[in-house]
Design a protein around this motif. Structure first.
Motif, PDB file in Angstrom:
ATOM      1  N   SER A 216       0.826  -1.209   0.000  1.00 15.15           N
ATOM      2  CA  SER A 216       0.000   0.000   0.000  1.00 15.15           C
ATOM      3  C   SER A 216       0.857   1.254   0.000  1.00 15.15           C
ATOM      4  O   SER A 216       0.569   2.230  -0.714  1.00 15.15           O
ATOM      5  CB  SER A 216      -0.927   0.002   1.222  1.00 15.15           C
ATOM      6  OG  SER A 216      -1.797  -1.097   1.201  1.00 15.15           O
ATOM      7  N   LEU A 217       1.940   1.251   0.778  1.00 19.54           N
ATOM      8  CA  LEU A 217       2.812   2.428   0.849  1.00 19.54           C
ATOM      9  C   LEU A 217       3.615   2.606  -0.441  1.00 19.54           C
ATOM     10  O   LEU A 217       3.922   3.735  -0.837  1.00 19.54           O
ATOM     11  CB  LEU A 217       3.746   2.314   2.056  1.00 19.54           C
ATOM     12  CG  LEU A 217       3.034   2.373   3.420  1.00 19.54           C
ATOM     13  CD1 LEU A 217       4.038   2.197   4.555  1.00 19.54           C
ATOM     14  CD2 LEU A 217       2.277   3.688   3.587  1.00 19.54           C
ATOM     15  N   ILE A 218       3.952   1.480  -1.098  1.00 17.92           N
ATOM     16  CA  ILE A 218       4.620   1.584  -2.396  1.00 17.92           C
ATOM     17  C   ILE A 218       3.673   2.189  -3.427  1.00 17.92           C
ATOM     18  O   ILE A 218       4.062   3.036  -4.240  1.00 17.92           O
ATOM     19  CB  ILE A 218       5.113   0.194  -2.863  1.00 17.92           C
ATOM     20  CG1 ILE A 218       6.265  -0.280  -1.964  1.00 17.92           C
ATOM     21  CG2 ILE A 218       5.571   0.244  -4.323  1.00 17.92           C
ATOM     22  CD1 ILE A 218       6.715  -1.692  -2.236  1.00 17.92           C
ATOM     23  N   ILE A 219       2.412   1.755  -3.393  1.00 14.48           N
ATOM     24  CA  ILE A 219       1.404   2.323  -4.292  1.00 14.48           C
ATOM     25  C   ILE A 219       1.233   3.816  -4.022  1.00 14.48           C
ATOM     26  O   ILE A 219       1.108   4.623  -4.955  1.00 14.48           O
ATOM     27  CB  ILE A 219       0.062   1.587  -4.131  1.00 14.48           C
ATOM     28  CG1 ILE A 219       0.189   0.148  -4.631  1.00 14.48           C
ATOM     29  CG2 ILE A 219      -1.060   2.322  -4.872  1.00 14.48           C
ATOM     30  CD1 ILE A 219      -1.029  -0.703  -4.366  1.00 14.48           C
ATOM     31  N   TYR A 220       1.256   4.205  -2.738  1.00 20.23           N
ATOM     32  CA  TYR A 220       1.162   5.628  -2.396  1.00 20.23           C
ATOM     33  C   TYR A 220       2.333   6.403  -2.994  1.00 20.23           C
ATOM     34  O   TYR A 220       2.166   7.534  -3.470  1.00 20.23           O
ATOM     35  CB  TYR A 220       1.133   5.818  -0.883  1.00 20.23           C
ATOM     36  CG  TYR A 220       1.365   7.251  -0.464  1.00 20.23           C
ATOM     37  CD1 TYR A 220       0.380   8.215  -0.661  1.00 20.23           C
ATOM     38  CD2 TYR A 220       2.587   7.647   0.088  1.00 20.23           C
ATOM     39  CE1 TYR A 220       0.603   9.535  -0.310  1.00 20.23           C
ATOM     40  CE2 TYR A 220       2.810   8.967   0.441  1.00 20.23           C
ATOM     41  CZ  TYR A 220       1.813   9.913   0.243  1.00 20.23           C
ATOM     42  OH  TYR A 220       2.047  11.221   0.585  1.00 20.23           O
ATOM     43  N   ARG A 221       3.520   5.804  -2.970  1.00 20.20           N
ATOM     44  CA  ARG A 221       4.697   6.473  -3.547  1.00 20.20           C
ATOM     45  C   ARG A 221       4.466   6.769  -5.027  1.00 20.20           C
ATOM     46  O   ARG A 221       4.759   7.878  -5.509  1.00 20.20           O
ATOM     47  CB  ARG A 221       5.931   5.580  -3.357  1.00 20.20           C
ATOM     48  CG  ARG A 221       7.185   6.034  -4.109  1.00 20.20           C
ATOM     49  CD  ARG A 221       7.803   7.263  -3.481  1.00 20.20           C
ATOM     50  NE  ARG A 221       8.949   7.732  -4.233  1.00 20.20           N
ATOM     51  CZ  ARG A 221      10.215   7.332  -4.036  1.00 20.20           C
ATOM     52  NH1 ARG A 221      10.481   6.437  -3.107  1.00 20.20           N
ATOM     53  NH2 ARG A 221      11.196   7.827  -4.746  1.00 20.20           N
ATOM     54  N   PHE A 222       3.916   5.799  -5.754  1.00 23.78           N
ATOM     55  CA  PHE A 222       3.648   6.016  -7.177  1.00 23.78           C
ATOM     56  C   PHE A 222       2.544   7.052  -7.379  1.00 23.78           C
ATOM     57  O   PHE A 222       2.657   7.934  -8.230  1.00 23.78           O
ATOM     58  CB  PHE A 222       3.251   4.701  -7.844  1.00 23.78           C
ATOM     59  CG  PHE A 222       2.806   4.876  -9.270  1.00 23.78           C
ATOM     60  CD1 PHE A 222       3.730   5.087 -10.276  1.00 23.78           C
ATOM     61  CD2 PHE A 222       1.448   4.861  -9.596  1.00 23.78           C
ATOM     62  CE1 PHE A 222       3.317   5.273 -11.593  1.00 23.78           C
ATOM     63  CE2 PHE A 222       1.030   5.047 -10.903  1.00 23.78           C
ATOM     64  CZ  PHE A 222       1.969   5.250 -11.909  1.00 23.78           C
ATOM     65  N   ILE A 223       1.475   6.949  -6.598  1.00 21.77           N
ATOM     66  CA  ILE A 223       0.355   7.894  -6.741  1.00 21.77           C
ATOM     67  C   ILE A 223       0.821   9.313  -6.427  1.00 21.77           C
ATOM     68  O   ILE A 223       0.413  10.277  -7.084  1.00 21.77           O
ATOM     69  CB  ILE A 223      -0.815   7.482  -5.822  1.00 21.77           C
ATOM     70  CG1 ILE A 223      -1.456   6.195  -6.335  1.00 21.77           C
ATOM     71  CG2 ILE A 223      -1.861   8.598  -5.741  1.00 21.77           C
ATOM     72  CD1 ILE A 223      -2.580   5.673  -5.460  1.00 21.77           C
ATOM     73  N   SER A 224       1.695   9.456  -5.426  1.00 23.66           N
ATOM     74  CA  SER A 224       2.221  10.774  -5.074  1.00 23.66           C
ATOM     75  C   SER A 224       2.971  11.397  -6.252  1.00 23.66           C
ATOM     76  O   SER A 224       2.793  12.579  -6.569  1.00 23.66           O
ATOM     77  CB  SER A 224       3.142  10.657  -3.854  1.00 23.66           C
ATOM     78  OG  SER A 224       3.729  11.900  -3.542  1.00 23.66           O
ATOM     79  N   ALA A 225       3.824  10.588  -6.915  1.00 24.44           N
ATOM     80  CA  ALA A 225       4.559  11.085  -8.084  1.00 24.44           C
ATOM     81  C   ALA A 225       3.596  11.398  -9.229  1.00 24.44           C
ATOM     82  O   ALA A 225       3.765  12.389  -9.952  1.00 24.44           O
ATOM     83  CB  ALA A 225       5.587  10.050  -8.520  1.00 24.44           C
TER      84      ALA A 225
END
Length: 269
Positions: A216-225
């Motif tokens: 989930s946190l990795i997905i957040y990293r992508f969504i943030s970018a």
């Protein structure tokens, strides 16, 4: 900003620089045997040549256009999309002063490039990389304040409503205020659904929880970018960027996610 806004900034800075030039040429000494008319003609030429505002417009694929007139912004030869616009009064002065620097000088760069969609080397807590900058060095405080006033009113006054996402520690705030709470709620929910306590896979409950939280946190990293790419630091309206489509997609993703979190939380009570 629009190109009309950028052109307005150019005109106002050019007016300030022209006034600076008028004060300078008044101090130019007459040559021997030079008449008043000859001196006036020579200083007018100097005023026109040495106190121009140089502008460089850059686009993709190393496209670049250089000019010393506001008319450049109406040129059909402008690169598309425009990546940056650079102003300075140093070039024209130095060209007419044997390479010397003007006592009152400024540079203004407007960077309209998008951040990288995926850049693992970037420190996520840092502000979004952008080369926009204003530099003023002036012996005359009135000149300094005049240039500063134009930049504040015409450039900084065009701030976007989403500028906060590009500031320092915006990513960290998003982790603690949004990503981590949502990830904990959803990971807990799906752990109960797929790995019930009384089920045959109960031993894998916490392994799934930890793994789901990390993903989930990795997905957040992508969504943030992705968000920073879809809502860049500076936007030039004339580039006619199709990022609005991505903004609609992001709106749908967040609406669906918010509904799911609400549904899960509601089911707990």
């Amino acid at each position: 900003m629009s190109l009309a806004d950028v052109a307005e900034v150019y005109r106002e800075l050019q007016d300030i620089n022209r006034k600076f030039g008028e004060d300078i040429v008044k101090t130019v000494p007459r040559l021997e045997d030079e008449t008043d008319d000859q001196w006036l003609e020579r200083t007018e030429v100097l005023l026109d040549q040495a106190f121009k505002l140089t502008v460089t417009v850059k686009g993709g694929k190393d496209e670049e256009i250089y000019d010393e007139s506001v008319d450049v912004f109406a040129s059909e030869h402008l690169p598309k999309p425009i990546q940056s616009v650079f102003f300075t009064n140093r070039t024209a002065w130095s060209r007419n002063a044997n390479g010397a620097e003007p006592p009152n000088q400024f540079e203004l760069e407007l960077d309209f490039r998008k951040p990288a969609l995926v850049d693992p080397s970037t420190n996520v807590s840092d502000p979004t990389p952008n080369n926009s900058a204003a530099r003023i060095r002036a012996n005359d405080i009135m000149y300094f304040r005049a240039v500063q006033s134009v930049i504040k009113a015409k450039v900084l006054g065009k701030r976007t409503w989403f500028g906060a996402i590009h500031r320092s520690f915006a990513y960290d705030a998003g982790v603690w205020l949004l990503a981590l709470p949502i990830s904990l709620i959803l990971s807990t929910h799906f752990m109960r659904v797929f790995f019930p306590v009384s089920g045959p896979l109960a031993d894998f409950r916490w392994a799934f929880f930890i793994y789901a939280l990390g993903i989930s946190l990795i997905i957040y990293r992508f969504i943030s970018a992705y968000i920073k790419w879809a809502f860049p630091v500076n936007v030039l309206a004339d580039n006619k960027d199709a990022a609005w489509r991505h903004r609609i997609v992001l709106g749908g993703v967040f609406s669906g996610l918010a509904w799911k979190v609400f549904d899960v939380v509601q089911g707990l009570f």
